[in-house]
Scaffold this motif. Structure first.
Motif, PDB file in Angstrom:
ATOM      1  N   SER A  50      16.639   9.931  -6.579  1.00 20.81           N
ATOM      2  CA  SER A  50      16.092  10.909  -7.410  1.00 20.81           C
ATOM      3  C   SER A  50      14.692  10.560  -7.278  1.00 20.81           C
ATOM      4  O   SER A  50      14.103   9.644  -6.696  1.00 20.81           O
ATOM      5  CB  SER A  50      16.488  10.766  -8.687  1.00 20.81           C
ATOM      6  N   LYS A  52      12.748   9.957  -9.791  1.00 16.36           N
ATOM      7  CA  LYS A  52      12.416   9.006 -10.485  1.00 16.36           C
ATOM      8  C   LYS A  52      12.533   7.508  -9.690  1.00 16.36           C
ATOM      9  O   LYS A  52      11.484   6.816  -9.886  1.00 16.36           O
ATOM     10  CB  LYS A  52      13.370   8.900 -11.695  1.00 16.36           C
ATOM     11  N   ASP A  55       9.247   7.896  -7.699  1.00 14.30           N
ATOM     12  CA  ASP A  55       8.063   7.224  -8.376  1.00 14.30           C
ATOM     13  C   ASP A  55       8.094   5.599  -8.846  1.00 14.30           C
ATOM     14  O   ASP A  55       7.024   4.775  -8.785  1.00 14.30           O
ATOM     15  CB  ASP A  55       8.085   7.913  -9.858  1.00 14.30           C
ATOM     16  N   ASN A  56       9.166   5.151  -8.880  1.00 14.12           N
ATOM     17  CA  ASN A  56       9.446   3.643  -9.412  1.00 14.12           C
ATOM     18  C   ASN A  56       8.991   2.760  -8.103  1.00 14.12           C
ATOM     19  O   ASN A  56       8.187   2.084  -8.225  1.00 14.12           O
ATOM     20  CB  ASN A  56      10.794   3.381  -9.991  1.00 14.12           C
TER      21      ASN A  56
END
Length: 76
Positions: A50, A52, A55-56
């Motif tokens: 994902s 996310k 980004d992490n």
């Protein structure tokens, strides 16, 4: 894929690989080289679930003081 620019020091590639694997993200390919200014330039292709996760990962890599720049180069 990610492009990473880091200080050229022993273990910096290992730190990057450890960060990626700690987040349970798969690595498809790595290409690392040192330029004339003694910066490590690393192309890293990862398998993400994902945005996310992306980004992490970027945030975790950015938190490393030896990493000067990290950014996405292509869609994953």
């Amino acid at each position: 894929a990610l492009k990473i620019r880091a200080t050229d020091k022993n273990g910096v590639l290992n730190e990057i690989i450890t960060t990626v694997t700690t987040l349970n993200i798969g690595i498809s390919s790595v290409n690392a080289r040192v330029d004339k200014k003694n910066y490590a330039n690393i192309d890293l292709t990862v398998r993400l679930s994902s945005k996310k996760d992306l980004d992490n990962l970027i945030a975790k890599l950015d938190a490393n003081p030896d990493i000067l720049e990290v950014y996405r180069t292509t869609a994953s």
